[in-house]
Structures are given as C-alpha cells and as structure tokens.
Motif scaffolding. Structure first.
Motif, short mmCIF file in Angstrom:
data_model
loop_
_atom_site.label_atom_id
_atom_site.label_comp_id
_atom_site.label_asym_id
_atom_site.label_seq_id
_atom_site.Cartn_x
_atom_site.Cartn_y
_atom_site.Cartn_z
N LYS A 97 0.85 -1.19 0.00
CA LYS A 97 0.00 0.00 0.00
C LYS A 97 0.88 1.24 0.00
O LYS A 97 1.77 1.38 0.83
CB LYS A 97 -0.90 0.00 1.23
CG LYS A 97 -1.89 1.14 1.28
CD LYS A 97 -2.95 0.98 0.22
CE LYS A 97 -3.96 2.11 0.30
NZ LYS A 97 -4.84 2.13 -0.83
N ALA A 98 0.61 2.13 -0.94
CA ALA A 98 1.31 3.42 -0.99
C ALA A 98 0.28 4.50 -0.73
O ALA A 98 -0.63 4.71 -1.52
CB ALA A 98 1.97 3.61 -2.34
N ILE A 103 3.53 0.66 2.94
CA ILE A 103 3.67 -0.65 3.59
C ILE A 103 4.18 -1.66 2.56
O ILE A 103 3.69 -1.70 1.42
CB ILE A 103 2.31 -1.14 4.16
CG1 ILE A 103 1.69 -0.11 5.10
CG2 ILE A 103 2.47 -2.50 4.84
CD1 ILE A 103 2.42 0.11 6.40
N TYR A 104 5.18 -2.45 2.97
CA TYR A 104 5.77 -3.48 2.13
C TYR A 104 5.76 -4.80 2.89
O TYR A 104 5.64 -4.83 4.11
CB TYR A 104 7.25 -3.17 1.84
CG TYR A 104 7.54 -1.82 1.29
CD1 TYR A 104 7.58 -1.60 -0.09
CD2 TYR A 104 7.82 -0.75 2.13
CE1 TYR A 104 7.88 -0.35 -0.60
CE2 TYR A 104 8.13 0.50 1.62
CZ TYR A 104 8.16 0.70 0.26
OH TYR A 104 8.46 1.92 -0.24
N ASP A 164 -8.19 -2.54 8.94
CA ASP A 164 -9.51 -2.11 9.37
C ASP A 164 -10.51 -2.83 8.48
O ASP A 164 -10.50 -2.66 7.25
CB ASP A 164 -9.65 -0.60 9.23
CG ASP A 164 -10.97 -0.08 9.76
OD1 ASP A 164 -12.00 -0.77 9.60
OD2 ASP A 164 -10.98 1.02 10.33
N LYS A 165 -11.35 -3.68 9.06
CA LYS A 165 -12.26 -4.50 8.26
C LYS A 165 -13.29 -3.68 7.49
O LYS A 165 -13.74 -4.08 6.43
CB LYS A 165 -12.95 -5.52 9.16
CG LYS A 165 -11.99 -6.56 9.70
CD LYS A 165 -12.65 -7.50 10.67
CE LYS A 165 -11.59 -8.44 11.24
NZ LYS A 165 -12.06 -9.17 12.38
N LYS A 166 -13.66 -2.52 8.01
CA LYS A 166 -14.67 -1.69 7.34
C LYS A 166 -14.09 -1.02 6.09
O LYS A 166 -14.75 -0.94 5.06
CB LYS A 166 -15.19 -0.62 8.28
CG LYS A 166 -15.99 -1.15 9.44
CD LYS A 166 -16.40 -0.03 10.36
CE LYS A 166 -16.98 -0.58 11.65
NZ LYS A 166 -17.09 0.46 12.67
N MET A 169 -8.27 -1.01 4.89
CA MET A 169 -7.07 -0.18 4.88
C MET A 169 -6.22 -0.57 6.10
O MET A 169 -6.75 -0.99 7.12
CB MET A 169 -7.46 1.30 4.97
CG MET A 169 -6.31 2.26 5.08
SD MET A 169 -5.42 2.50 3.56
CE MET A 169 -6.40 3.76 2.81
N PHE A 170 -4.92 -0.42 5.98
CA PHE A 170 -4.06 -0.66 7.13
C PHE A 170 -4.42 0.34 8.22
O PHE A 170 -4.49 1.55 7.96
CB PHE A 170 -2.58 -0.51 6.76
CG PHE A 170 -2.05 -1.64 5.94
CD1 PHE A 170 -1.61 -2.80 6.54
CD2 PHE A 170 -2.01 -1.55 4.56
CE1 PHE A 170 -1.12 -3.85 5.79
CE2 PHE A 170 -1.52 -2.59 3.79
CZ PHE A 170 -1.08 -3.75 4.41
#
Length: 182
Positions: A97-98, A103-104, A164-166, A169-170
């Motif tokens: 995710k950028a 995040i890698y 975050d399940k909703k 997103m991290f």
C-alpha cells in the motif's frame, strides 16, 4: 432446461466481461517511483527481473538478451500479475500500500514454513524499516500524535499490519492520516 441455458449464457457473458476488464500487465523495470502510475513499457520484452547472485546488480532477461543494470539505477519492478516490488538495500520488497506512508512485505520460506515480514517507509523513496514499534518510534519521533494514537488504537497483541475490516485499509495508515489532519 430453458432456464438452465439462460443461466449458462449469463455466466459465460459475465465471465467474458470480467475477463476483458482485468488489467493486463507486463513485467517491467521501474527506474523511478514517478513511473508507478504509468503504463510505459519499454520496447524490450522483459521476461525476468532479479538480483544478481554475484554482485549488487539487477539482471534483466529479455527475449533476446540479458542486461545487467546497477542496483542504484533501478527503483523496482512490476511482474505480469501487476505486483510492484521496490528495490532497496540489495533486496526486493513487495509494495502492499502506498498512501501517506508505504507498507511493504517480504515472504521468506524455510524449514519452519513460510513467514511474511512487514516493513514501512515514510514515502516511496525513503528508507525501508521493519514494521515494529521500535522502528516506528524512531522514524516518527517528530509526530507525538501518531505515536500516542498507535499506542491507544493498536492493542499489544496485534501486529502493526492489522487491517480495518470496514475500510480494508491498514489501521496504521488511517491513524497516521488522522494525525495529519490535526
């Protein structure tokens, strides 16, 4: 029988539509993070991009030849599955995710099985660190809101890569974005 034919036709139509809508990628070398959103493929048909075994170089195999590039000239690569990997400090890191932070992951396999290690960086060109409390505190010491909110929102038994399940997103990125607004 007539209903069954209609269902089968509908399924075939849907699979054709979704199959055409899928993004098709080609393996490519990425020379700069600015190229991430482009679909600029070089003339050469890249088959494989990998680290050289004997040096800190990147080996690019095409249909016709093998090219050796200096590691510092290559930001990363994209494979046929549209997965992007960043080249940093003699290793490739899968870009997960950028956003306001990046995040890698890296997947390691050994005799104990497969282990996924999480990493982060402040942006697409900054150093990559292990996604741990110690590294987060060190890298974001200038952002007390972020550190405080992480301490409140992420429980001691959770990893920092919790989603975050909703929003899918991290959670750590959502916390960081929240502190940027304050």
């Amino acid at each position: 029988p007539n209903v069954m034919k209609k269902i089968i036709r509908l399924m075939l139509l849907l699979s054709t539509i979704t199959g055409e809508a899928q993004i098709k990628c080609k393996t490519r070398v990425i020379y700069s993070s600015l190229e991430l959103n482009t679909v600029n493929y070089e003339d050469m048909k890249v088959k494989i991009v990998r680290r050289a075994f004997w040096s800190d170089s990147i080996v690019v195999k095409t249909d016709k030849k093998k090219i050796i590039l200096p590691s510092e000239k290559v930001w990363g690569m994209q494979d046929d599955d549209c997965t992007i990997y960043r080249n940093y400090d003699s290793e490739f890191y899968k870009l997960e995710k950028a956003d306001s932070m990046v995040i890698y992951t890296q997947t390691h396999s050994g005799y104990k099985g497969v282990r996924i290690t999480n990493y982060f960086s402040r942006n697409l060109n900054s150093p990559i660190y292990n996604l741990s409390w110690k590294q987060i505190k060190r890298e974001y010491s200038d952002n007390p809101c972020f550190l405080s909110e992480i301490d409140k929102d992420i429980k001691w038994y959770q990893d920092y890569d919790v989603m975050d399940k909703k929003t899918d997103m991290f959670k750590i990125i959502e916390i960081y974005k929240g502190c940027l607004k304050k």
